[in-house]
Design an enzyme around this catalytic site. Sequence first.
Site, PDB file in Angstrom:
ATOM      1  N   ARG A  48     -12.815 -14.548  -1.855  1.00  0.00           N
ATOM      2  CA  ARG A  48     -11.897 -15.015  -0.823  1.00  0.00           C
ATOM      3  C   ARG A  48     -12.796 -15.897   0.321  1.00  0.00           C
ATOM      4  NH1 ARG A  48      -7.190 -10.586  -0.081  1.00  0.00           N
ATOM      5  NH2 ARG A  48      -6.141 -11.117  -2.048  1.00  0.00           N
ATOM      6  N   SER A  69     -13.262   1.354   3.100  1.00  0.00           N
ATOM      7  CA  SER A  69     -12.527   0.830   1.991  1.00  0.00           C
ATOM      8  C   SER A  69     -11.242   2.024   1.722  1.00  0.00           C
ATOM      9  CB  SER A  69     -13.164   0.819   0.861  1.00  0.00           C
ATOM     10  OG  SER A  69     -12.032   0.807  -0.282  1.00  0.00           O
ATOM     11  N   SER A  82       0.930  -1.156   0.076  1.00  0.00           N
ATOM     12  CA  SER A  82      -0.080   0.016  -0.008  1.00  0.00           C
ATOM     13  C   SER A  82       0.977   1.255   0.001  1.00  0.00           C
ATOM     14  CB  SER A  82      -0.951   0.101   1.076  1.00  0.00           C
ATOM     15  OG  SER A  82      -1.706  -1.161   1.365  1.00  0.00           O
ATOM     16  N   ARG A  86      -3.017 -14.400  -2.263  1.00  0.00           N
ATOM     17  CA  ARG A  86      -3.134 -14.687  -0.759  1.00  0.00           C
ATOM     18  C   ARG A  86      -3.657 -16.043  -0.494  1.00  0.00           C
ATOM     19  NH1 ARG A  86      -1.144 -10.372   1.211  1.00  0.00           N
ATOM     20  NH2 ARG A  86      -1.646  -8.244   0.462  1.00  0.00           N
ATOM     21  N   GLY A 122      -5.884  -4.141  -7.899  1.00  0.00           N
ATOM     22  CA  GLY A 122      -6.956  -3.205  -7.562  1.00  0.00           C
ATOM     23  C   GLY A 122      -6.827  -1.687  -6.935  1.00  0.00           C
ATOM     24  N   GLN A 172      -9.187   2.107  -0.202  1.00  0.00           N
ATOM     25  CA  GLN A 172      -8.797   2.449  -1.898  1.00  0.00           C
ATOM     26  C   GLN A 172      -9.789   3.539  -2.140  1.00  0.00           C
ATOM     27  OE1 GLN A 172      -9.349  -1.285  -3.830  1.00  0.00           O
ATOM     28  NE2 GLN A 172      -7.372  -2.133  -3.187  1.00  0.00           N
ATOM     29  N   ASP A 199      -7.004  -8.234   4.522  1.00  0.00           N
ATOM     30  CA  ASP A 199      -6.097  -8.906   3.704  1.00  0.00           C
ATOM     31  C   ASP A 199      -5.587 -10.139   4.151  1.00  0.00           C
ATOM     32  OD1 ASP A 199      -6.453  -7.017   1.390  1.00  0.00           O
ATOM     33  OD2 ASP A 199      -4.688  -6.123   1.753  1.00  0.00           O
ATOM     34  N   ARG A 201     -13.911  -7.226 -10.490  1.00  0.00           N
ATOM     35  CA  ARG A 201     -14.232  -6.501  -9.335  1.00  0.00           C
ATOM     36  C   ARG A 201     -14.621  -5.122  -9.312  1.00  0.00           C
ATOM     37  NH1 ARG A 201      -8.351  -6.353  -6.253  1.00  0.00           N
ATOM     38  NH2 ARG A 201      -9.713  -5.963  -4.567  1.00  0.00           N
ATOM     39  N   ARG A 216       1.551   4.172  -2.988  1.00  0.00           N
ATOM     40  CA  ARG A 216       1.221   5.722  -2.625  1.00  0.00           C
ATOM     41  C   ARG A 216       2.355   6.590  -2.854  1.00  0.00           C
ATOM     42  NH1 ARG A 216      -2.521   2.515  -0.418  1.00  0.00           N
ATOM     43  NH2 ARG A 216      -4.517   3.391   0.573  1.00  0.00           N
TER      44      ARG A 216
HETATM   45  C1  S3P Z   1      -5.639  -1.361   0.191  1.00  0.00           C
HETATM   46  C2  S3P Z   1      -6.847  -1.481   0.497  1.00  0.00           C
HETATM   47  C3  S3P Z   1      -7.729  -2.826   0.926  1.00  0.00           C
HETATM   48  C4  S3P Z   1      -6.830  -4.080   0.671  1.00  0.00           C
HETATM   49  C5  S3P Z   1      -5.698  -3.704  -0.514  1.00  0.00           C
HETATM   50  C6  S3P Z   1      -4.931  -2.572  -0.077  1.00  0.00           C
HETATM   51  C7  S3P Z   1      -5.033   0.081   0.066  1.00  0.00           C
HETATM   52  O1  S3P Z   1      -8.652  -2.643  -0.070  1.00  0.00           O
HETATM   53  O2  S3P Z   1      -7.675  -4.949   0.667  1.00  0.00           O
HETATM   54  O3  S3P Z   1      -4.974  -4.904  -0.517  1.00  0.00           O
HETATM   55  O4  S3P Z   1      -3.766  -0.035  -0.473  1.00  0.00           O
HETATM   56  O5  S3P Z   1      -5.640   0.965   0.236  1.00  0.00           O
HETATM   57  P1  S3P Z   1     -10.019  -1.973   0.117  1.00  0.00           P
HETATM   58  O6  S3P Z   1      -9.975  -0.392   0.221  1.00  0.00           O
HETATM   59  O7  S3P Z   1     -10.900  -2.329  -0.784  1.00  0.00           O
HETATM   60  O8  S3P Z   1     -10.674  -2.514   1.434  1.00  0.00           O
END
Ligand code: S3P
Length: 457
Positions: free
Chosen positions: A369, A186, A41, A413, A113, A188, A338, A141, A45
């Site tokens: 999952r 979320s 993550s 995973r 994602g 993300q 995760d 997704r 970023r």
């Molecule tokens: C992530 C947020 C999570 C996580 C993903 C990484 C991120 O997803 O499952 O592996 O880096 O912001 P969600 O925001 O869909 O929960």
Amino acid sequence: MSAKPKLTMNQDQKNIMSSSSLFSSKSSELSGEIIIPGDKSISHRCIILSSLAIGESKITGLLNSSDVNCTINSMKSLGSYIDLNSNYECIINGIGIGSLKQPEKPLDFGNSGTAARLILGLVSTHPIKTNFIGDVSLSQRPMRRVTDPLINFGANFKLSNSDFLPIEVKGAEYPIPITHEMRIASAQVKSAIMLAGLNTPGITTIIEKEKTRDHTETLFKYYGYEINLEKKGGKNYISFEGQKVLNPVNISIPGDPSSAAYPVVAGLICKNSKIKIKNVLSNPTRDGIYKCLDDMGASIIYSNKKNEAGEITYDMEVSSSTLNPIDVPANRAPSMIDDYPILAVAASMASGTSIFRGLSELKVKESDRLLGIYNFLSKNGINTTIEDNNLIIEGNTDGPKGGALIETNLDHRIAMSSIILGMVSYEPIKVDDTETINTSFPDFIKLMKKLGAKLSA
Ligand code: S3P
């Protein structure tokens, strides 16, 4: 939610899979120490924010994985100057907020994602027209969770089957700031909105009921960007003014706690083991798995606390432990979203029945999952039930029967968790595809073998 498109793998993709299958066999006396690679993550970023800073940033410890490569390639296509040397040190010459260029080709996000959703946010407030594409897993997704709030900045999206990649994106030329109350927990979605807000005049505000991983907020501060974080009436308010300046940084990325969880659980469940795992990020928005393992009676000693990139890291010493069953509350999900597959492996070795509650979000990860965990446990002889969105696992300290072939369905995973389960099973477990592990932890097999795991082709 719209119906998922039915996408299947072509013969080439299936051939790649069969050539990367692996047997995982009963292992004991794990020993030695390993350094955990950079957090996924934070890596995504840092590439994005360094690209938007004015001047040269130097990133060390960047995760060298295919997911992170998607972010690097997309940011290059959008005009950023990114150089990687052989030690995976990364120099980025940022172009400043608001200066992204029109890419020449569609942006390909592979399996990631996080890359797709964060960069959807970023592009949505630039006058850019492009297409977002991804692999079979990513193309199933949901994306409306991100595009719905981004439309309010003035962007336009044409999604496949109303919810999926490929997406035609038309970013806003004159974006307007939004106040958005999160409907799902979320990081993300939150981060996509924050990145959209960077090139939007005025104040962007996000309100979170359930706190999700906060690396974007921490990094805004690290790059010298003013951001206001407040708690009011039990909710988190995140607000900032757009079109200011991000400063370049020298940054060292902490090790990924989700990757660390695989060797940690292996060290706990394989007999007579004692291992050291160095450089692991410790952050309350990510540490649900470690809280659970602690509640289960795991022997983990934390030492060598350091500050890296506005975050904290520790070294962890892990010894074989008898684990108690656990009842994991739904409100712990955002801090370990995760990590359920590997916690399920720990629960399968516990002295009783565990229940993990509130797992609806697991159905929209790299694969479904919830079903994936159910499959790899039950096929290997562990009594497992799904009731509503809860998972019930009957543990057995003697270890499972094993012997099954696990289809990983492009889910790293599920692949890594099945491999750790094989290390305590009576019969070896075969995993059909280990290539997929390159998305988050390319050195996983090498490091597990270094600790003494019996893994063979
Ligand atoms: C992530 C947020 C999570 C996580 C993903 C990484 C991120 O997803 O499952 O592996 O880096 O912001 P969600 O925001 O869909 O929960």
